[in-house]
Design an enzyme around this catalytic site. Structure first.
Site, PDB file in Angstrom:
ATOM      1  N   ASP A  10       0.872  -1.183   0.000  1.00  0.00           N
ATOM      2  CA  ASP A  10       0.000   0.000   0.000  1.00  0.00           C
ATOM      3  C   ASP A  10       0.908   1.233   0.000  1.00  0.00           C
ATOM      4  OD1 ASP A  10      -2.388   1.601   0.312  1.00  0.00           O
ATOM      5  OD2 ASP A  10      -1.886   1.851   2.419  1.00  0.00           O
ATOM      6  N   TYR A  42      -1.069   8.275  -2.542  1.00  0.00           N
ATOM      7  CA  TYR A  42      -1.217   7.933  -3.956  1.00  0.00           C
ATOM      8  C   TYR A  42      -2.459   8.610  -4.536  1.00  0.00           C
ATOM      9  CZ  TYR A  42       2.118   3.909  -3.891  1.00  0.00           C
ATOM     10  OH  TYR A  42       3.221   3.091  -3.819  1.00  0.00           O
ATOM     11  N   CYS A 184     -11.026   2.750   0.203  1.00  0.00           N
ATOM     12  CA  CYS A 184      -9.630   3.086   0.473  1.00  0.00           C
ATOM     13  C   CYS A 184      -9.248   2.246   1.675  1.00  0.00           C
ATOM     14  CB  CYS A 184      -9.484   4.580   0.782  1.00  0.00           C
ATOM     15  SG  CYS A 184      -7.841   5.047   1.359  1.00  0.00           S
ATOM     16  N   THR A 185      -8.112   1.587   1.604  1.00  0.00           N
ATOM     17  CA  THR A 185      -7.770   0.655   2.687  1.00  0.00           C
ATOM     18  C   THR A 185      -7.434   1.364   3.994  1.00  0.00           C
ATOM     19  OG1 THR A 185      -5.524   0.537   1.780  1.00  0.00           O
ATOM     20  CG2 THR A 185      -7.042  -1.236   1.199  1.00  0.00           C
ATOM     21  N   HIS A 186      -7.310   2.684   3.957  1.00  0.00           N
ATOM     22  CA  HIS A 186      -7.130   3.420   5.207  1.00  0.00           C
ATOM     23  C   HIS A 186      -8.456   3.538   5.984  1.00  0.00           C
ATOM     24  CE1 HIS A 186      -3.310   4.777   3.481  1.00  0.00           C
ATOM     25  NE2 HIS A 186      -3.016   5.375   4.623  1.00  0.00           N
TER      26      HIS A 186
HETATM   27  N1  DGL Z   1      -4.822   3.283   1.068  1.00  0.00           N
HETATM   28  C1  DGL Z   1      -4.878   3.664  -0.288  1.00  0.00           C
HETATM   29  C2  DGL Z   1      -6.128   3.303  -1.025  1.00  0.00           C
HETATM   30  O1  DGL Z   1      -6.695   2.293  -0.680  1.00  0.00           O
HETATM   31  C3  DGL Z   1      -4.254   4.926  -0.744  1.00  0.00           C
HETATM   32  C4  DGL Z   1      -4.379   6.129   0.042  1.00  0.00           C
HETATM   33  C5  DGL Z   1      -3.460   7.171  -0.551  1.00  0.00           C
HETATM   34  O2  DGL Z   1      -2.266   6.927  -0.551  1.00  0.00           O
HETATM   35  O3  DGL Z   1      -3.957   8.199  -1.018  1.00  0.00           O
HETATM   36  O4  DGL Z   1      -6.539   3.969  -1.941  1.00  0.00           O
END
Ligand code: DGL
Length: 265
Positions: A10, A42, A184-186
């Site tokens: 990630d 990202y 988003c995995t966050h």
């Molecule tokens: N955790 C990421 C996602 O699932 C990216 C978050 C990022 O870096 O902007 O999109």
């Protein structure tokens, strides 16, 4: 072959939500995680940049001898999965399809909202995947760019955080969606706060469990599961590993022994 590790990556801490579920579902496997802390976020970067970062990481994982790579990042899955699958010789699995499949199963009123990074929203990867699964599904998307720094900085319990969550989700409430994809995995880190804002009639969906099942199925189909391993996690970050180690505890619920610094270029 079956004792080889599984690679997970990630842009930062968010993919640890996937890593945690994977290690529960596959407790005997060796897991390697790469958090690209030098390039996070990202979500505000171009497709070309995200693809370049993702390829660098996947090649590093290949050099570590992984048997499969999980793109534990929605943005990289939306923007770079096809390129990774073309250029990397081990199977590469993303998080978009598992999340879309779960949402399509959950919705009762056919309205699904997606909250994600700007890049994931612009890619329309979720609306496309959902339409392919069931063309009656209607979608609403909302980019929430401030969520990632809020989580990366550990500011989730601050009152400003509550206000931002509330404002971003206003349109989601108005959309009438009964199912919301945490795209988003966050975001699973702030799942309780999101749920509190959306109310108990809205189902929150993330990719982790469906994805873990998919990984298990893929590995067992090719006879690559590790049935007698001891299970381990090796974590790399491309910048500030000590900080990563400290914040990772909030997601994994336990202290990591070590986070290795790995610069890729
Ligand atoms: N955790 C990421 C996602 O699932 C990216 C978050 C990022 O870096 O902007 O999109």
């Amino acid at each position: 072959m079956n004792t080889r590790p599984i690679g997970v990556f990630d842009s930062g801490l968010g993919g640890l939500t996937i890593l945690k579920t994977l290690s529960k579902a596959l407790p005997k496997e060796k897991l390697i995680y790469f958090g690209d802390t030098v390039n996070v976020p990202y979500g505000s970067k171009s497709k070309a940049a995200v693809t370049r970062f993702s390829l660098d990481i996947a090649r590093f994982m290949q050099r570590q001898g992984v048997k499969l790579i999980v793109v534990a990042c929605n943005t990289a899955s939306a923007l770079a999965l096809a390129e990774l699958q073309k250029k990397i010789s081990v199977p590469v699995i993303g998080v978009i399809l598992p999340g879309a499949m779960k949402a399509a199963q959950c919705t009762r009123n056919g309205k699904v909202a997606i909250i994600a990074t700007e890049a994931t929203v612009q890619s329309k990867a979720y609306p496309r995947a959902l339409k392919r699964l069931d063309k009656r599904i209607r979608t609403y998307q909302r980019a929430c760019p401030v969520f990632v720094p809020l989580i990366e900085e550990g500011w989730i319990h601050h009152s400003a955080g509550e206000q931002i969550i509330s404002d971003y989700l206003d349109g989601v409430v108005k959309s009438g969606a009964d199912t919301v994809i945490l795209g988003c995995t966050h975001y699973p880190v702030i799942k309780k706060k999101i749920a509190a804002r959306l109310g108990k009639n809205v189902k929150l969906v993330d990719s982790a469990e469906v994805l873990a099942q998919e990984v298990k199925t893929r590995l067992s189909q090719t006879d690559q599961l590790n049935p007698s391993g001891r299970g381990s996690m090796k974590i790399y970050a491309s910048d500030a590993p000590a900080r990563f180690k400290r914040l990772a505890k909030n997601i994994l619920g336990r202290e990591l022994n070590r986070v290795y610094l790995k610069k890729l270029n």
